[in-house]
Scaffold this motif. Structure first.
Motif, PDB file in Angstrom:
ATOM      1  N   ASP A 279       0.949  -1.009  -0.022  1.00  0.00           N
ATOM      2  CA  ASP A 279       0.004  -0.011  -0.110  1.00  0.00           C
ATOM      3  C   ASP A 279       0.813   1.202  -0.070  1.00  0.00           C
ATOM      4  OD1 ASP A 279      -2.292  -2.009   0.078  1.00  0.00           O
ATOM      5  OD2 ASP A 279      -1.917  -1.825   2.416  1.00  0.00           O
ATOM      6  N   VAL A 280       1.378   1.602  -1.036  1.00  0.00           N
ATOM      7  CA  VAL A 280       2.553   2.715  -1.139  1.00  0.00           C
ATOM      8  C   VAL A 280       2.316   3.492  -2.719  1.00  0.00           C
ATOM      9  CG1 VAL A 280       4.399   0.955  -0.187  1.00  0.00           C
ATOM     10  CG2 VAL A 280       3.880   0.871  -2.683  1.00  0.00           C
ATOM     11  N   VAL A 281       3.166   4.601  -2.448  1.00  0.00           N
ATOM     12  CA  VAL A 281       3.137   5.431  -3.778  1.00  0.00           C
ATOM     13  C   VAL A 281       4.675   5.250  -4.256  1.00  0.00           C
ATOM     14  CG1 VAL A 281       3.138   7.775  -4.430  1.00  0.00           C
ATOM     15  CG2 VAL A 281       1.743   6.910  -2.536  1.00  0.00           C
ATOM     16  N   GLY A 288      13.519   2.923 -13.101  1.00  0.00           N
ATOM     17  CA  GLY A 288      12.921   2.207 -12.345  1.00  0.00           C
ATOM     18  C   GLY A 288      11.879   2.600 -11.281  1.00  0.00           C
ATOM     19  N   TRP A 289      11.275   2.126 -10.613  1.00  0.00           N
ATOM     20  CA  TRP A 289      10.271   2.531  -9.599  1.00  0.00           C
ATOM     21  C   TRP A 289      11.293   2.734  -8.227  1.00  0.00           C
ATOM     22  CZ3 TRP A 289       6.143   4.935 -11.065  1.00  0.00           C
ATOM     23  CH2 TRP A 289       5.572   4.822 -12.139  1.00  0.00           C
ATOM     24  N   VAL A 290      10.899   3.787  -7.620  1.00  0.00           N
ATOM     25  CA  VAL A 290      11.444   3.978  -6.116  1.00  0.00           C
ATOM     26  C   VAL A 290      10.310   4.208  -5.068  1.00  0.00           C
ATOM     27  CG1 VAL A 290      12.739   5.552  -4.542  1.00  0.00           C
ATOM     28  CG2 VAL A 290      13.682   5.125  -7.033  1.00  0.00           C
ATOM     29  N   ASP A 291      10.257   3.551  -3.937  1.00  0.00           N
ATOM     30  CA  ASP A 291       9.368   3.793  -3.008  1.00  0.00           C
ATOM     31  C   ASP A 291       9.116   5.158  -2.485  1.00  0.00           C
ATOM     32  OD1 ASP A 291       7.647   3.570  -0.679  1.00  0.00           O
ATOM     33  OD2 ASP A 291       8.227   1.484  -0.380  1.00  0.00           O
ATOM     34  N   ASN A 292       8.363   5.698  -2.524  1.00  0.00           N
ATOM     35  CA  ASN A 292       8.030   7.147  -2.281  1.00  0.00           C
ATOM     36  C   ASN A 292       7.284   7.246  -0.931  1.00  0.00           C
ATOM     37  OD1 ASN A 292       8.710   9.638  -3.104  1.00  0.00           O
ATOM     38  ND2 ASN A 292       6.913  10.230  -3.603  1.00  0.00           N
ATOM     39  N   GLY A 293       7.017   6.041  -0.232  1.00  0.00           N
ATOM     40  CA  GLY A 293       6.145   6.260   0.953  1.00  0.00           C
ATOM     41  C   GLY A 293       4.994   5.475   0.899  1.00  0.00           C
TER      42      GLY A 293
END
Length: 380
Positions: A279-281, A288-293
């Motif tokens: 459940d993230v942004v 690539g994708w980086v977890d933004n919280g």
């Protein structure tokens, strides 16, 4: 004088007489200023030099009125008029409609239990009243009180969530001319962005709603058939809301699932992931994708068929609008469900204006919601 000599005037005209010096106001009355035919009405004096006459009712149409200021009027020193002053004017039908504009709410606003409706109206000869309509039904009638601004609170009942409603106003002048304002569309609780067919797959997408506050972008996602444990790898969901925040398909991620699935026709800078894989942004870096919280204000439960989620507008670069598309991966089946459907007929996305038009309380996060995220995301 107003009307001027030999001028035309509407039946709702007011009459003004201005003298060259200050007058003895006791001499300015219906006995010293007379009309033929007679015009019953009220007299008021401004600065001892101007007489304003307000007729008690509209004048007769297509009639020539003769006005006479008699020698009985005198100035402040007691000097009378040297001779009668006589002029004429003719009344005509007022064919000019008023003007009316809805000032609140703004078009495509989202509301909760009530809507503040305000309209501004004007007319060359004066307003009679203004009517407010919702979905074609009269909901309020405001009588003019020498004002050009009208407002009331619309409090509907029995509305369906996500329904949209048309508001407009009709203004009437004293001659009976009417004018309609533009129609303003408002949405109850949520603005519907996309609907998807009920396909023969489990937990397929049904409807996507959205709204924005001053600080948040909020979504509601519904499925045709519900889930059990929403994080379950067999009966849960794996939903991604792909956001093209610069509305440029040439930037951001354009394909998912190891490059095998086009993300509609957008280039996504951010994605909101809900379900089995977290459940993230996430934010796209170019490689690539980086977890933004974690997401904000997630409302979701097991044995349900909808969730609501918020993200900070500042956290996604505060866009003024976004292009977006939503995907749900039917876990362990390799099936993807899109809303709107990707049919290669542009546009394969929906556009949302960030208008900050919702002022209700944000969704509240239920206790016990897990936010852990596995290392690998199926949307990669």
């Amino acid at each position: 004088t107003t009307p001027a000599p030999n001028d035309s005037a509407t039946v709702n005209t007011h009459i003004s007489i201005i003298f060259s010096e200050k007058m003895n106001v006791a001499t300015l009355n219906a006995g010293t200023i007379v009309f033929e035919p007679s015009i019953p009405g009220s007299f008021s004096i401004q600065a001892s030099r101007q007489v304003l006459i307000t007729p008690a009712q509209p004048l007769d149409t297509f009639v020539t009125y003769t006005a006479t200021v008699t020698t009985a009027v005198a100035d402040s020193s007691g000097n009378p008029m040297a001779s009668d002053y006589v002029w004429q004017f003719r009344t005509v039908r007022d064919w000019i409609p008023p003007q009316v504009l809805i000032e609140r709410p703004s078009d495509h606003s989202v509301f909760t239990d009530s809507v503040q409706v305000a309209a501004a109206a004007s007319d060359n000869d004066g307003l009679s009243h203004i009517e407010f309509y919702a979905d074609g039904d009269l909901v309020h009638n405001a009588i003019n009180g020498a004002s050009d601004y009208y407002e009331f609170t619309w409090r509907p009942s029995g509305l369906i969530m996500g329904s949209q409603h048309d508001l407009y106003a009709v203004a009437y002048d004293l001659a009976g001319n009417a004018a309609h304002s533009d129609t303003v569309v408002v949405h109850y609780l949520w603005r519907l962005l996309a609907e998807d067919n009920n396909e023969a797959i489990p937990r397929n997408l049904a409807r996507i709603y959205a709204r924005s506050t001053r600080t948040q972008l909020q979504f509601r996602v519904e499925t045709w058939t519900g889930w059990g444990d929403y994080k379950s790898p067999t009966e849960g969901i794996d939903v991604a809301i792909f956001l093209d925040t610069d509305q440029n398909p040439a930037t951001g991620q354009t394909r998912a699932d190891n490059g095998t699935k086009p993300i509609g026709d957008i280039g996504a800078e951010y994605r909101i992931v809900i379900g089995n894989h977290g459940d993230v942004v996430d934010q796209w870096t170019g490689s690539g994708w980086v977890d933004n919280g974690n997401v904000e204000n997630l409302v979701i439960s097991n044995n349900s068929d909808f969730f609501e989620v918020s993200v900070s507008l500042g956290g996604i670069n505060a866009p003024s609008g976004v292009d977006l598309i939503v995907a749900n991966v039917i876990l362990n089946t390799a099936q993807w469900d899109w809303a709107p459907n990707v049919d290669n007929v542009p546009p394969d996305h929906v556009t949302l204006l960030i208008d900050n038009s919702y002022s209700g309380a944000p969704p509240q996060t239920p206790p016990g919601i897990a936010t852990a995220r596995p290392l690998q995301n199926v949307f990669d």
